[in-house]
Design a protein around this motif. Structure first.
Motif, mmCIF file in Angstrom:
data_model
loop_
_atom_site.group_PDB
_atom_site.id
_atom_site.type_symbol
_atom_site.label_atom_id
_atom_site.label_comp_id
_atom_site.label_asym_id
_atom_site.label_seq_id
_atom_site.Cartn_x
_atom_site.Cartn_y
_atom_site.Cartn_z
ATOM 1 N N ALA A 25 9.426 2.966 10.623
ATOM 2 C CA ALA A 25 9.656 3.642 11.904
ATOM 3 C C ALA A 25 8.514 3.405 12.885
ATOM 4 N N LYS A 26 7.318 3.154 12.355
ATOM 5 C CA LYS A 26 6.153 2.876 13.205
ATOM 6 C C LYS A 26 6.060 1.404 13.582
ATOM 7 N N GLY A 27 7.029 0.608 13.128
ATOM 8 C CA GLY A 27 7.080 -0.785 13.553
ATOM 9 C C GLY A 27 6.603 -1.812 12.546
ATOM 10 N N GLU A 28 6.294 -1.390 11.322
ATOM 11 C CA GLU A 28 5.871 -2.384 10.322
ATOM 12 C C GLU A 28 7.047 -3.289 9.961
ATOM 13 N N ASP A 29 6.722 -4.482 9.530
ATOM 14 C CA ASP A 29 7.716 -5.505 9.244
ATOM 15 C C ASP A 29 8.451 -5.223 7.923
ATOM 16 N N PHE A 30 9.783 -5.166 7.997
ATOM 17 C CA PHE A 30 10.611 -4.866 6.823
ATOM 18 C C PHE A 30 10.373 -5.883 5.715
ATOM 19 N N ALA A 31 10.411 -7.163 6.067
ATOM 20 C CA ALA A 31 10.281 -8.224 5.055
ATOM 21 C C ALA A 31 8.928 -8.149 4.344
ATOM 22 N N LYS A 32 7.867 -7.897 5.094
ATOM 23 C CA LYS A 32 6.541 -7.811 4.475
ATOM 24 C C LYS A 32 6.451 -6.625 3.526
ATOM 25 N N LEU A 33 7.001 -5.480 3.928
ATOM 26 C CA LEU A 33 6.983 -4.307 3.055
ATOM 27 C C LEU A 33 7.837 -4.547 1.809
ATOM 28 N N ALA A 34 8.976 -5.218 1.981
ATOM 29 C CA ALA A 34 9.828 -5.522 0.834
ATOM 30 C C ALA A 34 9.105 -6.430 -0.154
ATOM 31 N N LYS A 35 8.446 -7.456 0.357
ATOM 32 C CA LYS A 35 7.721 -8.380 -0.524
ATOM 33 C C LYS A 35 6.623 -7.673 -1.305
ATOM 34 N N LYS A 36 5.982 -6.714 -0.660
ATOM 35 C CA LYS A 36 4.851 -6.047 -1.289
ATOM 36 C C LYS A 36 5.271 -4.899 -2.220
ATOM 37 N N HIS A 37 6.344 -4.179 -1.883
ATOM 38 C CA HIS A 37 6.649 -2.933 -2.589
ATOM 39 C C HIS A 37 7.946 -2.929 -3.394
ATOM 40 N N SER A 38 8.915 -3.768 -3.046
ATOM 41 C CA SER A 38 10.222 -3.677 -3.704
ATOM 42 C C SER A 38 10.148 -4.139 -5.157
ATOM 43 N N ILE A 39 10.805 -3.394 -6.045
ATOM 44 C CA ILE A 39 10.856 -3.771 -7.461
ATOM 45 C C ILE A 39 12.112 -4.592 -7.768
ATOM 46 N N CYS A 40 12.898 -4.898 -6.752
ATOM 47 C CA CYS A 40 14.081 -5.747 -6.906
ATOM 48 C C CYS A 40 13.677 -7.206 -6.687
ATOM 49 N N ASN A 41 14.361 -8.109 -7.350
ATOM 50 C CA ASN A 41 14.082 -9.544 -7.154
ATOM 51 C C ASN A 41 14.249 -9.968 -5.702
#
Length: 92
Positions: A25-41
């Protein structure tokens, strides 16, 4: 049959999903957060689920992809895998 393009971030706890949603919501990049935090492949692809058809995903995610507004981050959504943040990019 309808199709959609979506991406998601999957984490283990609702609290973690809520924190990531605030960051988005503060504008961080979805793809970057997914790469760093998602436990899905899919995290390796920035959360990209590719082209999705109805009933390909677990029901709670399927409902978001095919019933909720596009270009918004929805969630946290609980499934048997954890907590998801889902963004529908396109739906026909």
């Amino acid at each position: 049959m309808p199709t959609a393009l979506a991406r998601h971030i999957l984490v283990k706890t609702q609290a973690e999903a809520e924190k990531l949603k605030q960051r988005l919501a503060k504008g961080e990049d979805f793809a970057k957060l997914a790469k760093k935090h998602s436990i899905c492949n899919s995290g390796k692809r920035g959360g990209d689920l590719g082209e999705v058809r109805p009933k390909q995903m677990v029901k709670p995610i399927d409902n978001v992809i095919f019933r909720k507004p596009t270009n918004q981050v929805h969630g946290p959504i609980k499934s048997q895998f954890g907590f998801h943040l889902v963004e529908v990019i396109f739906r026909d």
